[in-house]
Design a protein around this motif. Structure first.
Motif, PDB file in Angstrom:
ATOM      1  N   TYR A 161       0.980  -1.292  -0.232  1.00 44.66           N
ATOM      2  CA  TYR A 161      -0.026  -0.029   0.243  1.00 44.66           C
ATOM      3  C   TYR A 161       0.854   1.541   0.301  1.00 44.66           C
ATOM      4  N   MET A 162       1.702   1.401   0.231  1.00 42.99           N
ATOM      5  CA  MET A 162       2.231   2.205   0.731  1.00 42.99           C
ATOM      6  C   MET A 162       4.342   2.155   1.473  1.00 42.99           C
ATOM      7  N   SER A 163       5.049   2.115   1.097  1.00 41.17           N
ATOM      8  CA  SER A 163       6.515   1.663   1.275  1.00 41.17           C
ATOM      9  C   SER A 163       7.608   3.610   1.601  1.00 41.17           C
ATOM     10  N   ARG A 164       8.286   3.428   2.204  1.00 37.67           N
ATOM     11  CA  ARG A 164       9.498   4.291   2.393  1.00 37.67           C
ATOM     12  C   ARG A 164      10.629   4.295   3.009  1.00 37.67           C
ATOM     13  N   VAL A 165      11.550   4.807   1.936  1.00 36.76           N
ATOM     14  CA  VAL A 165      13.010   4.015   2.129  1.00 36.76           C
ATOM     15  C   VAL A 165      13.640   5.013   3.047  1.00 36.76           C
ATOM     16  N   LEU A 166      13.888   5.048   3.955  1.00 35.14           N
ATOM     17  CA  LEU A 166      14.470   6.290   5.106  1.00 35.14           C
ATOM     18  C   LEU A 166      15.983   6.548   4.785  1.00 35.14           C
ATOM     19  N   THR A 167      16.742   5.041   5.129  1.00 33.30           N
ATOM     20  CA  THR A 167      18.081   5.560   4.828  1.00 33.30           C
ATOM     21  C   THR A 167      18.687   4.466   3.994  1.00 33.30           C
ATOM     22  N   ALA A 168      19.323   4.271   2.041  1.00 34.59           N
ATOM     23  CA  ALA A 168      20.117   3.850   1.676  1.00 34.59           C
ATOM     24  C   ALA A 168      20.574   4.104   0.724  1.00 34.59           C
ATOM     25  N   HIS A 169      22.351   4.035   2.361  1.00 32.00           N
ATOM     26  CA  HIS A 169      24.275   4.143   1.426  1.00 32.00           C
ATOM     27  C   HIS A 169      24.181   2.414   2.340  1.00 32.00           C
ATOM     28  N   PRO A 170      23.630   1.180   2.409  1.00 34.15           N
ATOM     29  CA  PRO A 170      24.599   0.532   2.147  1.00 34.15           C
ATOM     30  C   PRO A 170      26.132   0.583   2.724  1.00 34.15           C
ATOM     31  N   PRO A 171      25.815  -0.037   4.333  1.00 40.31           N
ATOM     32  CA  PRO A 171      25.556  -1.298   5.021  1.00 40.31           C
ATOM     33  C   PRO A 171      24.338  -0.380   5.621  1.00 40.31           C
ATOM     34  N   ALA A 172      24.358   0.672   5.604  1.00 40.09           N
ATOM     35  CA  ALA A 172      22.847   1.368   6.432  1.00 40.09           C
ATOM     36  C   ALA A 172      22.138   1.843   5.434  1.00 40.09           C
ATOM     37  N   MET A 173      20.829   0.979   5.988  1.00 44.59           N
ATOM     38  CA  MET A 173      19.333   0.837   5.643  1.00 44.59           C
ATOM     39  C   MET A 173      18.215   1.131   6.729  1.00 44.59           C
ATOM     40  N   GLU A 174      17.125   1.139   6.733  1.00 39.79           N
ATOM     41  CA  GLU A 174      15.917   1.804   7.297  1.00 39.79           C
ATOM     42  C   GLU A 174      15.165   2.232   5.933  1.00 39.79           C
ATOM     43  N   CYS A 175      13.660   1.331   6.661  1.00 45.92           N
ATOM     44  CA  CYS A 175      12.467   1.500   5.202  1.00 45.92           C
ATOM     45  C   CYS A 175      11.643   0.417   5.625  1.00 45.92           C
ATOM     46  N   TRP A 176      10.246   1.075   5.798  1.00 47.11           N
ATOM     47  CA  TRP A 176       8.765   0.715   6.322  1.00 47.11           C
ATOM     48  C   TRP A 176       8.136   0.555   5.298  1.00 47.11           C
ATOM     49  N   PHE A 177       7.134  -0.445   5.413  1.00 44.79           N
ATOM     50  CA  PHE A 177       6.132  -0.971   4.035  1.00 44.79           C
ATOM     51  C   PHE A 177       4.677  -0.793   4.954  1.00 44.79           C
ATOM     52  N   THR A 178       3.478  -0.290   4.387  1.00 47.47           N
ATOM     53  CA  THR A 178       2.215  -1.283   4.504  1.00 47.47           C
ATOM     54  C   THR A 178       2.078  -2.148   3.300  1.00 47.47           C
ATOM     55  N   THR A 179       0.989  -3.487   4.543  1.00 47.06           N
ATOM     56  CA  THR A 179       0.500  -4.840   2.632  1.00 47.06           C
ATOM     57  C   THR A 179      -0.911  -5.383   3.680  1.00 47.06           C
ATOM     58  N   ALA A 180      -1.081  -6.324   2.635  1.00 43.66           N
ATOM     59  CA  ALA A 180      -1.932  -7.103   3.384  1.00 43.66           C
ATOM     60  C   ALA A 180      -1.579  -8.238   3.394  1.00 43.66           C
ATOM     61  N   VAL A 181      -1.719  -9.648   3.881  1.00 41.69           N
ATOM     62  CA  VAL A 181      -1.173 -10.929   3.714  1.00 41.69           C
ATOM     63  C   VAL A 181      -2.163 -11.114   4.456  1.00 41.69           C
ATOM     64  N   TYR A 182      -2.643 -13.263   3.864  1.00 41.73           N
ATOM     65  CA  TYR A 182      -3.410 -14.129   4.922  1.00 41.73           C
ATOM     66  C   TYR A 182      -2.383 -14.641   5.829  1.00 41.73           C
ATOM     67  N   PRO A 183      -3.209 -14.832   7.044  1.00 42.09           N
ATOM     68  CA  PRO A 183      -2.623 -15.214   8.151  1.00 42.09           C
ATOM     69  C   PRO A 183      -1.358 -16.746   8.239  1.00 42.09           C
ATOM     70  N   ALA A 184      -1.528 -16.825   7.214  1.00 44.68           N
ATOM     71  CA  ALA A 184      -1.350 -19.058   6.159  1.00 44.68           C
ATOM     72  C   ALA A 184       0.015 -18.253   6.569  1.00 44.68           C
TER      73      ALA A 184
END
Length: 313
Positions: A161-184
């Motif tokens: 649904y949405m994702s954000r990459v806050l830091t992308a300078h390997p090996p430093a990295m920070e990101c978050w996202f939202t999505t829907a999933v099946y419990p299985a």
């Protein structure tokens, strides 16, 4: 003769207790109790190293491996689910902030070739339905950069649904996202579902997944890393309780369901603020925000309403 020598010869029971200190200390290191693991997270890695050297491995029951485990479930310890956790807990030598409500531990898992990765699973319930579940995974000591080469892959999934990459300078990295999933599709679903079933709780038919990943350099091509995955129950509110099949939560058709779209938008907004709180917890810097700010940011869209608690409360 010194006082110690006299006591040594005149108090055989005391002398016997001193002898017992050694074997009981060894047993504590090999089989540390759950409360001690929470107080001293690094003890988990030490215990795992001892298990590896002694050839002790807790093999999972047949058919219980699932999701991302790749057949390696690690050393699983079932936790007392009646424990009540709020606001934040110690985790992997750092701090893990908790969303609003009362959370209950389900299991701890020690992973990695040398037990250097700790995983906690917690749930939040309302009535007998799970309103939230957390799967937190963190390194208790630096791990090789190569071990996290795909850690941010979930942040680049087109189905998010949405994702954000806050830091992308390997090996430093920070990101978050939202999505829907099946419990299985949740890692270790069988083990978690069986444990919840034993306690009389059920997982909803669909969950909204919010994930946060963070890694920082630790020298010598090593990194410290943590991932926190939060599953929220989107069908436990009056407006969404009829949307109990995953078809209603597909990204491409979400606009056709205003209630579902509204829940997703509120989750996106919540995660944007909560990611910063998780960041502060990783750095053990909870003073970066005030208690009032953290309490406000902690209220996710699936948080229980006041007066509507859990049978474990």
């Amino acid at each position: 003769m010194s006082a110690f020598s006299r006591l040594w010869h005149r108090a055989p029971l005391w002398r016997f207790c001193l002898y017992l200190i050694v074997p009981f200390t060894v047993l504590t290191l090999i089989f540390p109790p759950a409360y001690l693991l929470r107080l001293v997270p690094r003890l988990a890695a030490l215990s795992a190293n001892i298990h590896n050297r002694l050839g002790m491995h807790d093999a999972p029951a047949k058919g219980e491996g699932s999701g991302d485990s790749n057949g390696e479930d690690g050393v699983i310890t079932m936790m007392p689910i009646t424990d009540r956790l709020t606001k934040a807990i110690p985790f992997a030598g750092r701090i893990l902030p908790l969303p609003a409500g009362t959370w209950h531990p389900v299991m701890n898992i020690i992973n990695g070739p040398h037990g250097e990765v700790l995983e906690n699973v917690l749930i939040r319930v309302e009535g007998h339905v799970v309103t939230g579940m957390i799967g937190a995974e963190g390194s208790t000591q630096p791990v090789p950069e190569t071990a996290i080469s795909s850690i941010d892959s979930s942040c680049h999934d087109d189905r998010n649904y949405m994702s954000r990459v806050l830091t992308a300078h390997p090996p430093a990295m920070e990101c978050w996202f939202t999505t829907a999933v099946y419990p299985a599709s949740i890692n270790r679903t069988a083990i978690i579902a069986n444990r919840l079933r034993e306690e009389g709780f059920v997982l909803p038919p669909v969950l909204l997944k919010a994930g946060w990943s963070y890694s920082t350099p630790a020298g010598d091509h090593n990194v410290n890393v943590e991932t926190v995955t939060i599953f929220l129950n989107p069908v436990n509110t009056d407006s969404t309780k009829m949307l109990r099949t995953p078809d209603y939560w597909v990204k491409d058709t979400l606009g056709q369901q205003p209630a579902a779209s509204d829940f997703v938008k509120r989750t996106n907004t919540w995660m944007a603020g909560w990611a910063q709180v998780l960041h502060d917890g990783f750095n053990s810097d909870m003073l970066a925000s005030s208690e009032e700010q953290r309490e406000r940011l902690a209220r996710d869209p699936a948080a229980p309403q006041p007066g509507r608690g859990s049978p474990l409360d």
